[in-house]
Enzyme design. Sequence first.
Site, PDB file in Angstrom:
ATOM      1  N   LYS B  56      14.323 -32.144  97.040  1.00  0.00           N
ATOM      2  CA  LYS B  56      15.667 -32.245  96.432  1.00  0.00           C
ATOM      3  C   LYS B  56      15.956 -31.016  95.562  1.00  0.00           C
ATOM      4  O   LYS B  56      16.328 -31.112  94.390  1.00  0.00           O
ATOM      5  CB  LYS B  56      15.811 -33.535  95.642  1.00  0.00           C
ATOM      6  CG  LYS B  56      15.742 -34.761  96.549  1.00  0.00           C
ATOM      7  CD  LYS B  56      16.407 -35.986  95.981  1.00  0.00           C
ATOM      8  CE  LYS B  56      16.355 -37.137  96.970  1.00  0.00           C
ATOM      9  NZ  LYS B  56      14.980 -37.567  97.313  1.00  0.00           N
ATOM     10  N   ALA B  58      17.484 -28.106  93.734  1.00  0.00           N
ATOM     11  CA  ALA B  58      18.807 -28.050  93.097  1.00  0.00           C
ATOM     12  C   ALA B  58      18.793 -26.938  92.061  1.00  0.00           C
ATOM     13  O   ALA B  58      18.796 -27.180  90.854  1.00  0.00           O
ATOM     14  CB  ALA B  58      19.131 -29.399  92.448  1.00  0.00           C
ATOM     15  N   PRO B  61      20.282 -19.696  93.656  1.00  0.00           N
ATOM     16  CA  PRO B  61      19.837 -19.236  94.984  1.00  0.00           C
ATOM     17  C   PRO B  61      18.442 -18.625  95.009  1.00  0.00           C
ATOM     18  O   PRO B  61      17.645 -18.949  95.912  1.00  0.00           O
ATOM     19  CB  PRO B  61      20.915 -18.209  95.373  1.00  0.00           C
ATOM     20  CG  PRO B  61      22.150 -18.706  94.677  1.00  0.00           C
ATOM     21  CD  PRO B  61      21.666 -19.259  93.366  1.00  0.00           C
ATOM     22  N   ARG B 185       7.815 -47.785 101.363  1.00  0.00           N
ATOM     23  CA  ARG B 185       6.938 -48.844 100.871  1.00  0.00           C
ATOM     24  C   ARG B 185       6.530 -49.872 101.916  1.00  0.00           C
ATOM     25  O   ARG B 185       5.402 -50.340 101.913  1.00  0.00           O
ATOM     26  CB  ARG B 185       7.626 -49.564  99.696  1.00  0.00           C
ATOM     27  CG  ARG B 185       6.870 -49.446  98.390  1.00  0.00           C
ATOM     28  CD  ARG B 185       7.706 -49.984  97.238  1.00  0.00           C
ATOM     29  NE  ARG B 185       8.992 -49.287  97.115  1.00  0.00           N
ATOM     30  CZ  ARG B 185       9.991 -49.670  96.328  1.00  0.00           C
ATOM     31  NH1 ARG B 185       9.873 -50.759  95.598  1.00  0.00           N
ATOM     32  NH2 ARG B 185      11.112 -48.965  96.257  1.00  0.00           N
TER      33      ARG B 185
END
Lengths: 205, 205
Positions: B56, B58, B61, B185
């Site tokens: 993820k 974030a 650049p 899970r």
Amino acid sequence: MILALDETNVDKAMVIANETAQFLDAIKINWPLVLSGGPEIITRLSDLSDVICDFKVADIPNTVRLIVEGAVSRGASGVIVHAFPGSDSLIAAKEAAGGAEIYAVTEMSHPGGMEFTAKHAEEMALVGIKCNVDGFIAPGTRPDRIRAIRKIAGDKEIMSPGIGTQGGDAMEAIEAGADHVIVGRSIYGSANPREIASELCRRIS
Amino acid sequence: MILALDETNVDKAMVIANETAQFLDAIKINWPLVLSGGPEIITRLSDLSDVICDFKVADIPNTVRLIVEGAVSRGASGVIVHAFPGSDSLIAAKEAAGGAEIYAVTEMSHPGGMEFTAKHAEEMALVGIKCNVDGFIAPGTRPDRIRAIRKIAGDKEIMSPGIGTQGGDAMEAIEAGADHVIVGRSIYGSANPREIASELCRRIS
């Protein structure tokens, strides 16, 4: 002053940290150094200075919890998380931090930061206040934005990156309300990191 | 089917991966496993299966580039990045990926995801298309949202998490437009991961 140690060569990173630690409030590291040198680097650096893990955590609450716990158990004094995944993720970060500090990113300073994050910066700062984060990251390249976040942040800490090579001025950022300036390339990319760190430290204190 | 291997004990993670790999299209891992076991886990798992690093990402650049390069050089076949840091960060991810795939998160499925991400999901999917990402993550718990992202995604891949324990149904997600369901899970938390993986695999193929 906080050093953004964005050097991915572990040996070089350790040399720079050793040379500059006495002039620093903390060393900020990011994932690339963990990917190249392993998570043990957090512990090694924490022997020299406070370590802030600029992991820009942006996940669901349970994953946020595991990342913050992992960083803190390795020796981090603080972790930087994004505010945009919302309140529950921020609350999970705070709960997992124990005595360590959680800083929320509201607005990102690169051009793409204008597309989504800048529109919600104040709103995200308010979410951060509600979730009782310890501080915020505000762009050192845009003193007006530091002022805007300071109005919401009250007496919480503000750290401002982008000082030096990226164009931000340390004194302007501090006058606008930053408690700490984050300096990267100007120090770790210089031929004499120790001298630059010492000089910058003297200038802002 | 993709296994979300959200187990932070490295030995257990390797056992589960070994037992289930033959039924999987890929294994998805996240930062907590890297923080507990080191980045070498990417390489070890890539000997068994394609590995998608659900990092993820974030960031600005240059940092995005370093993270994607680091993951790919360790053996990742794909990296999951956030779309909300904007076009330049997504373009940096694509450029750094080489032959690996970049998947963009548009909307997050936890309650906090409604605060900021859900408002911009379609807009972020369009940014992803413009930046030529290889696919998107859409919530398996909300088939209507998979349909909305499918309309924008064209023939790009859609992967949907939240199947099983979190309430999403594999067949519903596939009917709504998901190419791959991500199961966590229900498999890694079960007493017999191999049997569950085999059964799920049979059911959706």
